[in-house]
Motif scaffolding. Structure first.
Motif, PDB file in Angstrom:
ATOM      1  N   HIS A 209       0.823  -1.199   0.000  1.00  0.00           N
ATOM      2  CA  HIS A 209       0.000   0.000   0.000  1.00  0.00           C
ATOM      3  C   HIS A 209       0.867   1.264   0.000  1.00  0.00           C
ATOM      4  CE1 HIS A 209       0.598  -1.310   4.195  1.00  0.00           C
ATOM      5  NE2 HIS A 209       0.644  -0.019   4.509  1.00  0.00           N
ATOM      6  N   HIS A 210       1.985   1.211  -0.746  1.00  0.00           N
ATOM      7  CA  HIS A 210       2.864   2.367  -0.872  1.00  0.00           C
ATOM      8  C   HIS A 210       3.086   2.731  -2.340  1.00  0.00           C
ATOM      9  CE1 HIS A 210       3.969   0.828   3.189  1.00  0.00           C
ATOM     10  NE2 HIS A 210       4.014   2.107   3.469  1.00  0.00           N
ATOM     11  N   SER A 211       2.052   2.570  -3.146  1.00  0.00           N
ATOM     12  CA  SER A 211       2.194   2.816  -4.581  1.00  0.00           C
ATOM     13  C   SER A 211       1.511   4.091  -5.053  1.00  0.00           C
ATOM     14  CB  SER A 211       1.639   1.619  -5.374  1.00  0.00           C
ATOM     15  OG  SER A 211       2.350   0.440  -5.065  1.00  0.00           O
ATOM     16  N   SER A 212       0.454   4.518  -4.360  1.00  0.00           N
ATOM     17  CA  SER A 212      -0.329   5.677  -4.810  1.00  0.00           C
ATOM     18  C   SER A 212      -0.235   6.798  -3.776  1.00  0.00           C
ATOM     19  CB  SER A 212      -1.795   5.276  -5.021  1.00  0.00           C
ATOM     20  OG  SER A 212      -1.909   4.226  -5.956  1.00  0.00           O
ATOM     21  N   PRO A 213       0.638   7.781  -3.995  1.00  0.00           N
ATOM     22  CA  PRO A 213       0.820   8.867  -3.018  1.00  0.00           C
ATOM     23  C   PRO A 213      -0.461   9.654  -2.786  1.00  0.00           C
ATOM     24  CG  PRO A 213       2.580   8.875  -4.660  1.00  0.00           C
ATOM     25  CD  PRO A 213       1.543   7.916  -5.157  1.00  0.00           C
ATOM     26  N   LEU A 214      -0.677  10.028  -1.538  1.00  0.00           N
ATOM     27  CA  LEU A 214      -1.822  10.846  -1.164  1.00  0.00           C
ATOM     28  C   LEU A 214      -1.357  12.296  -1.052  1.00  0.00           C
ATOM     29  CD1 LEU A 214      -4.801  10.937  -0.276  1.00  0.00           C
ATOM     30  CD2 LEU A 214      -4.029  10.551   2.075  1.00  0.00           C
ATOM     31  N   MET A 215      -1.778  13.123  -1.987  1.00  0.00           N
ATOM     32  CA  MET A 215      -1.378  14.533  -2.021  1.00  0.00           C
ATOM     33  C   MET A 215      -2.494  15.397  -1.439  1.00  0.00           C
ATOM     34  SD  MET A 215       1.707  14.720  -3.262  1.00  0.00           S
ATOM     35  CE  MET A 215       1.928  16.374  -3.908  1.00  0.00           C
ATOM     36  N   PRO A 216      -2.213  16.169  -0.391  1.00  0.00           N
ATOM     37  CA  PRO A 216      -3.245  17.002   0.228  1.00  0.00           C
ATOM     38  C   PRO A 216      -3.509  18.262  -0.583  1.00  0.00           C
ATOM     39  CG  PRO A 216      -1.158  17.370   1.312  1.00  0.00           C
ATOM     40  CD  PRO A 216      -0.917  16.291   0.287  1.00  0.00           C
ATOM     41  N   GLU A 217      -4.572  18.941  -0.216  1.00  0.00           N
ATOM     42  CA  GLU A 217      -4.910  20.206  -0.851  1.00  0.00           C
ATOM     43  C   GLU A 217      -4.847  21.321   0.192  1.00  0.00           C
ATOM     44  OE1 GLU A 217      -8.676  19.904  -2.737  1.00  0.00           O
ATOM     45  OE2 GLU A 217      -8.041  18.371  -4.172  1.00  0.00           O
ATOM     46  N   PHE A 218      -4.176  22.415  -0.176  1.00  0.00           N
ATOM     47  CA  PHE A 218      -4.081  23.594   0.672  1.00  0.00           C
ATOM     48  C   PHE A 218      -4.394  24.832  -0.160  1.00  0.00           C
ATOM     49  CE2 PHE A 218      -1.250  20.654   2.947  1.00  0.00           C
ATOM     50  CZ  PHE A 218      -1.688  20.831   4.258  1.00  0.00           C
ATOM     51  N   PRO A 219      -4.952  25.855   0.467  1.00  0.00           N
ATOM     52  CA  PRO A 219      -5.176  27.110  -0.258  1.00  0.00           C
ATOM     53  C   PRO A 219      -3.862  27.683  -0.789  1.00  0.00           C
ATOM     54  CG  PRO A 219      -6.395  27.107   1.814  1.00  0.00           C
ATOM     55  CD  PRO A 219      -5.515  25.896   1.832  1.00  0.00           C
ATOM     56  N   GLY A 220      -3.857  28.009  -2.059  1.00  0.00           N
ATOM     57  CA  GLY A 220      -2.682  28.623  -2.659  1.00  0.00           C
ATOM     58  C   GLY A 220      -1.613  27.656  -3.132  1.00  0.00           C
ATOM     59  N   LEU A 221      -1.780  26.355  -2.888  1.00  0.00           N
ATOM     60  CA  LEU A 221      -0.736  25.401  -3.263  1.00  0.00           C
ATOM     61  C   LEU A 221      -0.506  25.384  -4.775  1.00  0.00           C
ATOM     62  CD1 LEU A 221       1.262  23.176  -2.549  1.00  0.00           C
ATOM     63  CD2 LEU A 221      -0.628  21.539  -2.579  1.00  0.00           C
ATOM     64  N   LYS A 222      -1.578  25.507  -5.542  1.00  0.00           N
ATOM     65  CA  LYS A 222      -1.451  25.480  -6.997  1.00  0.00           C
ATOM     66  C   LYS A 222      -0.661  26.675  -7.532  1.00  0.00           C
ATOM     67  CE  LYS A 222      -5.702  22.832  -7.782  1.00  0.00           C
ATOM     68  NZ  LYS A 222      -7.035  22.825  -8.428  1.00  0.00           N
ATOM     69  N   ASN A 223      -0.597  27.742  -6.755  1.00  0.00           N
ATOM     70  CA  ASN A 223       0.131  28.936  -7.195  1.00  0.00           C
ATOM     71  C   ASN A 223       1.595  28.930  -6.787  1.00  0.00           C
ATOM     72  OD1 ASN A 223      -2.313  30.001  -8.238  1.00  0.00           O
ATOM     73  ND2 ASN A 223      -2.851  30.846  -6.226  1.00  0.00           N
ATOM     74  N   PHE A 224       1.969  27.968  -5.930  1.00  0.00           N
ATOM     75  CA  PHE A 224       3.359  27.900  -5.476  1.00  0.00           C
ATOM     76  C   PHE A 224       4.276  27.546  -6.648  1.00  0.00           C
ATOM     77  CE2 PHE A 224       6.929  25.442  -3.616  1.00  0.00           C
ATOM     78  CZ  PHE A 224       7.488  26.453  -2.841  1.00  0.00           C
ATOM     79  N   LYS A 225       5.344  28.311  -6.828  1.00  0.00           N
ATOM     80  CA  LYS A 225       6.210  28.162  -7.994  1.00  0.00           C
ATOM     81  C   LYS A 225       7.458  27.327  -7.711  1.00  0.00           C
ATOM     82  CE  LYS A 225       4.717  32.475 -10.168  1.00  0.00           C
ATOM     83  NZ  LYS A 225       5.131  33.792 -10.720  1.00  0.00           N
ATOM     84  N   ILE A 361      -0.408  24.019   8.387  1.00  0.00           N
ATOM     85  CA  ILE A 361      -0.310  25.044   7.348  1.00  0.00           C
ATOM     86  C   ILE A 361      -1.655  25.732   7.142  1.00  0.00           C
ATOM     87  CG2 ILE A 361       0.127  25.406   4.883  1.00  0.00           C
ATOM     88  CD1 ILE A 361       1.982  22.894   5.106  1.00  0.00           C
ATOM     89  N   LYS A 362      -1.602  27.070   7.041  1.00  0.00           N
ATOM     90  CA  LYS A 362      -2.801  27.841   6.734  1.00  0.00           C
ATOM     91  C   LYS A 362      -2.968  27.972   5.227  1.00  0.00           C
ATOM     92  CE  LYS A 362      -3.649  31.553   9.117  1.00  0.00           C
ATOM     93  NZ  LYS A 362      -3.534  32.948   9.633  1.00  0.00           N
ATOM     94  N   SER A 363      -1.905  28.388   4.540  1.00  0.00           N
ATOM     95  CA  SER A 363      -1.980  28.569   3.089  1.00  0.00           C
ATOM     96  C   SER A 363      -0.581  28.720   2.516  1.00  0.00           C
ATOM     97  CB  SER A 363      -2.824  29.804   2.741  1.00  0.00           C
ATOM     98  OG  SER A 363      -2.207  30.981   3.253  1.00  0.00           O
ATOM     99  N   PHE A 364      -0.526  28.709   1.196  1.00  0.00           N
ATOM    100  CA  PHE A 364       0.732  28.925   0.473  1.00  0.00           C
ATOM    101  C   PHE A 364       0.643  30.200  -0.353  1.00  0.00           C
ATOM    102  CE2 PHE A 364       0.962  24.363   1.257  1.00  0.00           C
ATOM    103  CZ  PHE A 364       2.295  24.189   1.602  1.00  0.00           C
TER     104      PHE A 364
END
Length: 450
Positions: A209-225, A361-364
């Motif tokens: 059960h270590h094949s599919s990483p679980l990626m969380p969602e945070f405000p602003g994460l998609k904008n992090f460069k 974390i609050k946001s990115f």
């Protein structure tokens, strides 16, 4: 087809001898009913006994083990001991599962970091019928773990049953499943792309059960460069030199990543929303901690005293070496309520400031992170998520193994309870306090039910 008298027995003997495999011979106790004065063994002539053995060999059940990691290898070994015909299928180029270090990152293929050392001692991790060599250290590096698993597979003749670079595409019920409990397994050879479908009497899914990483969602994460990865893709600290890195999580992967990256990074922040009880490999008197605390006497005592008292005792022992409250690491849960976090170097990293512990974390922002206990963003260059994995079984449908909120219901932690036959099992989808390898071998010992 059972004979009612000695004449019919002779007729059946000739039939079986003439058409080998036509009949399944009756049990010896049925033969004994033919004559009360003659032992059952005298009723079977030498050449017929050979025929019986030959028939038994032709009727051996075929079992497909999917995955050649540590638990897949033990499952195959136990099947062989039960006289089953085993095929081990693995899509990678070697055995060992995630303990076979790979310098590359590929989706669906887990691997430890180059520096990973197992968290449980060899004494407590050993297979009961094949202990590690005496010259191996108490806590083995991943290269020695891989060597140990290979030696195990060679010792018990499992390697010759392994088919590498063979990807399993699908597992479905056979057309006559309701009558036989058989399964159809569709595979593809990665060398030439040839696909094939075979029927098996049983299937053991040992893909881990270590094949599919679980990626969380945070405000602003998609904008992090900056650079963002999961520990599934982290192999070594190279590439993080002189950078400010945020590691998210507090499990073993998170702590290992933070310690490893801090050796080259400018600064490492370790973000946790719940804290953790931190164990160390070195226990009392310099002995392995798991060998010191895993005793029959302590187990018997834990069964007698209240749970909160057992937790209090262990928490006192852990706080003697590292005051969790003083470092902001003390969690709300009790020590035996969660999987332990094990690391010897983290206290030193926190003391030296190379790793700084922070809240959730609050946001990115485009170039930083804002923690819940702060209003000002902190500039960071990279993020490493150590946020666990999704439990998935893409080889079978939801009607066979159902996953609900990252949890599955399995009878004896192996068998989907709603299936008509116990001919499909999920191997090693458990989280244990201690080493999983000897426990899984004990579970695999029940392969006679397939």
């Amino acid at each position: 087809m059972l004979p009612h008298n000695y004449k019919e027995f002779q007729t059946l003997e000739e039939k079986v001898g003439g058409e080998r495999g036509t009949y399944v011979l009756f049990e010896v106790e049925m033969i004994s009913k033919l004559s009360s004065s003659r032992p059952a063994s005298t009723l079977i002539r030498p050449h017929l006994s050979e025929t019986v053995n030959a028939l038994k060999m032709t009727e051996r059940k075929r079992i497909a083990v999917i995955g050649a990691g540590p638990c897949g290898l033990t499952a195959a070994k136990c099947c062989l001991e039960e006289g089953l015909d085993v095929v081990v299928l693995d899509k990678t180029d070697n055995i060992g599962g995630l303990w076979c270090y790979r310098d590359y990152d590929k989706e669906g293929i887990p691997s430890v970091m180059k520096s990973t050392v197992i968290n449980t001692s060899k004494e407590m991790s050993a297979y009961s019928d094949f202990p590690p060599p005496a010259h191996f250290p108490n806590f083995m590096h991943n290269t020695l773990m891989f060597q140990y698993f290979k030696m195990y597979a060679e010792k018990f003749g499992v390697l010759r049953h392994v088919q590498l670079l063979t990807e399993v595409l699908q597992v479905t019920k056979a057309d006559d499943y309701e009558r036989t409990g058989c399964w159809k397994v569709t595979t593809r050879r990665l060398k030439d792309g040839v696909t094939n479908t075979e029927e098996f009497d049983g299937v053991l899914i040992a893909t881990g059960h270590h094949s599919s990483p679980l990626m969380p969602e945070f405000p602003g994460l998609k904008n992090f460069k900056g650079h963002v990865i999961h520990t599934h893709s982290l192999k070594k600290a190279a590439g993080y030199e002189d950078k400010v890195v945020l590691v998210v999580g507090i499990g073993n992967s998170a702590v290992d990543a933070a310690v490893e990256i801090s050796t080259v990074a400018k600064q490492v922040y370790l973000s946790t929303r719940r804290g953790a009880w931190l164990f160390q490999r070195v226990g009392p008197d310099g002995k392995p901690f798991d060998a010191a605390y895993t005793k029959r006497s302590l187990d018997a005592l834990n069964k007698l005293v209240p749970f909160r008292l057992s937790c209090w005792f262990m928490e006192q022992q852990l706080n003697k070496r590292f005051d969790h409250a003083a470092y902001g690491l003390k969690p709300k849960h009790r020590v035996f309520s969660q999987h332990p976090t094990i690391n010897d170097a983290l206290p030193n990293k926190l003391l030296s400031g190379t790793v700084i512990l922070r809240e959730d974390i609050k946001s990115f922002t485009e170039s930083g992170v804002i923690f819940k206990d702060d209003e000002q963003p902190i500039e960071i260059d990279a993020i490493v998520f150590a946020t666990g994995y999704k439990i998935e079984f893409p080889l079978v449908g939801e009607d066979i193994v159902k996953v609900d909120n990252n949890k599955i219901q399995l009878y004896k932690y192996m068998f989907p309870p709603h299936l008509s036959y116990p001919s499909l099992a999920v191997v090693a989808c458990v989280q244990v306090l201690g080493a999983i390898f000897p426990l899984q071998k004990l579970k695999d010992g029940g392969m006679h039910c397939l």
